[in-house]
Design an enzyme around this catalytic site. Structure first.
Site, PDB file in Angstrom:
ATOM      1  N   LYS A  22       0.832  -1.205   0.000  1.00  8.82           N
ATOM      2  CA  LYS A  22       0.000   0.000   0.000  1.00  8.82           C
ATOM      3  C   LYS A  22       0.871   1.261   0.000  1.00  8.82           C
ATOM      4  CE  LYS A  22      -1.684   1.950   3.711  1.00  8.82           C
ATOM      5  NZ  LYS A  22      -2.479   2.662   4.716  1.00  8.82           N
ATOM      6  N   ASN A  23       1.873   1.283   0.864  1.00  7.53           N
ATOM      7  CA  ASN A  23       2.679   2.501   1.005  1.00  7.53           C
ATOM      8  C   ASN A  23       3.625   2.744  -0.176  1.00  7.53           C
ATOM      9  OD1 ASN A  23       1.411   3.146   3.337  1.00  7.53           O
ATOM     10  ND2 ASN A  23       3.099   2.604   4.706  1.00  7.53           N
ATOM     11  N   CYS A 117      -4.633  12.753  13.430  1.00  7.74           N
ATOM     12  CA  CYS A 117      -5.395  11.520  13.328  1.00  7.74           C
ATOM     13  C   CYS A 117      -5.201  10.773  14.632  1.00  7.74           C
ATOM     14  CB  CYS A 117      -4.990  10.693  12.116  1.00  7.74           C
ATOM     15  SG  CYS A 117      -3.367   9.990  12.221  1.00  7.74           S
ATOM     16  N   ARG A 122       0.178  15.023  12.992  1.00  6.96           N
ATOM     17  CA  ARG A 122       0.993  14.607  11.846  1.00  6.96           C
ATOM     18  C   ARG A 122       1.209  15.795  10.931  1.00  6.96           C
ATOM     19  NH1 ARG A 122      -0.723   8.578  10.097  1.00  6.96           N
ATOM     20  NH2 ARG A 122       1.268   8.708   9.032  1.00  6.96           N
ATOM     21  N   ASP A 305       4.763   0.695  11.936  1.00  5.38           N
ATOM     22  CA  ASP A 305       3.540   0.049  11.452  1.00  5.38           C
ATOM     23  C   ASP A 305       3.434  -1.421  11.867  1.00  5.38           C
ATOM     24  OD1 ASP A 305       2.878   2.440  10.334  1.00  5.38           O
ATOM     25  OD2 ASP A 305       3.216   1.840   8.250  1.00  5.38           O
ATOM     26  N   ARG A 397      -8.530  -0.808   4.784  1.00  3.98           N
ATOM     27  CA  ARG A 397      -7.640   0.226   4.258  1.00  3.98           C
ATOM     28  C   ARG A 397      -6.261  -0.336   3.976  1.00  3.98           C
ATOM     29  NH1 ARG A 397      -7.094   5.383   7.631  1.00  3.98           N
ATOM     30  NH2 ARG A 397      -5.777   5.732   5.822  1.00  3.98           N
TER      31      ARG A 397
END
Ligand code: UD1
Length: 417
Positions: A22-23, A117, A122, A305, A397
């Protein structure tokens, strides 16, 4: 169907295929804005965030066509409206990645500030400062960054801290700038290097991506390219941690073992046996894990993460682990939920002291963010009895087909309303 029910206590056994990262996919999709020619991507994961990014790009006039098997073709023939509205940016912070490419291609951009968030403040000050050093004028009005630049020019930029999307924003902007840009203290994450490979295929001149100094020589225009998104190291680490916690034996195909050294080191410390081949990782665990503490850090350190997933592993380990979070200030939210399952965790500022308990017990818990959801899924796999995780949409997500992949590995897991 926003809850996940897991009947725990079974080892994981079998094979799974790692999805595209994803990243890496999100910044690479934004690179499509840098050229009028088609960018043809393979191994794009089917995820909510990828869908959101596609919508954001389409709204700017990008044509998107999905093929089977993770193929995605993006073409920004013309960019109609260089705007990223609050409605999209607030649901996905990575939307700020359009700022650099829009400015480079159109000379202007209007991008909502992301705001905070769940995991903490951030800021995007490094993105802004870097673009200003390249000659952009950026004002902040009504919650939006308004950026303009006739033509960006190369600059030497020493970043105050290591930021992944900040590095990606500046690298993309620099590809079309006048002259040479040098990014110092750049993020060394493999996703930055994957973006650089894609940009190079489009005709960009980039040296040093993957190291802390990146040198970009601007070119007049970029062309189309084909690029396969790298494997997801966070997903890979999550399945490895899950198996180390639940016990069993798994084989992950399509992985990139070289991006997981810090995580594999911790898994070995916990007692797992790991065998690595070119693009597969096998992990076997047949005993109670041993405590393995760690500190999160930018790559090649231990990824923030994966922190929550490895916290869950430590909740049932023999011994006590100290986990220190150095990237985000509020990333211990899952600890409170894990306590509902019987975990013994004490929070002291940026450290969590996790005293291993013999077993967790199933309960109803709530997911707060993506990594928290993954850590609760692992807890559910390990816990005795039934665990129900609410607000599971966070998982969509970031984890492609999680439920199917875990079911295939023998887990008893289902979505319920
Ligand atoms: C990326 C990842 C995210 C991961 C994070 C850290 C993507 C799409 N997301 O997020 O999954 O958790 O890296 O590995 O790749 N900071 C500033 N000013 C800035 C930018 C960042 O102070 O301008 C701070 C942040 O508050 C944070 C730290 O720098 O404390 C690192 O953040 P950053 O690397 O920018 O995270 P993201 O790129 O948003």
């Amino acid at each position: 169907m926003d809850k996940l029910r897991i009947a725990g206590g079974r080892p994981l056994q079998g094979e799974a295929r790692v999805s595209g990262a994803k990243n890496a996919a999100l910044p690479i999709m934004c690179a499509a804005l840098l050229t009028a020619k088609p960018l043809v991507l393979a191994n794009v994961p089917r995820l909510m965030d990828v869908h959101t990014m596609t919508r954001l790009l389409e709204q700017m006039g990008v044509r998107a066509a999905e093929g089977g098997n993770g193929a995605l073709e993006l073409q920004a023939g013309t960019v109609g409206s260089p705007v990223a509205p609050y409605e999209l940016v607030k649901t996905m912070r990575a939307s700020v990645l359009v700022l650099g490419p829009l400015l480079a291609r159109c000379g202007q951009a209007r991008v909502s500030l992301p705001g905070g968030c769940a995991i903490g403040a951030r800021p995007v000050d490094q993105h802004v400062k870097g673009l200003q050093a390249m000659g952009a004028t950026i004002t902040i009005e009504h919650g939006y960054m308004n950026a303009t630049a006739e033509r960006l020019r190369g600059a030497r930029i020493v970043m105050d801290l290591v930021t992944v999307t900040g590095t990606e924003t500046l690298m993309m902007a620099a590809t079309l700038a006048d002259g040479v840009t040098v990014l110092e203290n750049a993020a060394r994450e493999p996703e930055v290097a994957d973006l650089a490979r894609c940009l190079a295929a489009m005709g960009a001149k980039i040296e040093g991506a993957g190291s802390d100094t990146i040198r970009i020589t601007g070119v007049a225009s970029l062309g189309g390219a084909r690029h396969a998104i790298m494997p997801d190291r966070i997903e890979t680490g999550t399945y490895l941690a899950a198996t180390a916690a639940a016990g069993g034996r798994i084989r992950l195909r399509g992985a990139m073992p070289g991006t997981l050294d810090a995580a594999m080191e911790k898994l070995r410390e916990a007692g797992a046996r790991i065998a690595v081949a070119e693009d597969t990782i096998e992990l076997e665990m047949d005993a109670r894990p041993r405590a393995a503490g760690f500190r999160t850090a930018p790559f090649p350190g231990f990824a923030t993460d994966m922190q929550a997933q490895f916290m869950t592993l430590n909740t049932i380990a023999e011994g006590t682990a100290v986990i220190t979070e150095t990237i985000f200030e509020n990333r211990f939210l899952p600890a409170l939920e894990l306590q509902r399952l019987g975990a013994a965790i004490t929070l002291q500022g940026s450290a969590a002291i996790v005293k291993g308990v013999g077993r967790l017990q199933g309960a109803r818990v709530m997911a707060t963010d993506l990594c928290a959801s993954a850590s609760l899924v692992i807890a559910g796999l390990v816990a005795e009895g039934e665990t129900v995780i609410e607000r599971i949409y966070h998982l969509d997500r970031g984890y492609e087909a999680l439920q199917q992949k875990l079911s295939a590995l023998g887990a008893r897991i289902e979505r319920i309303a």
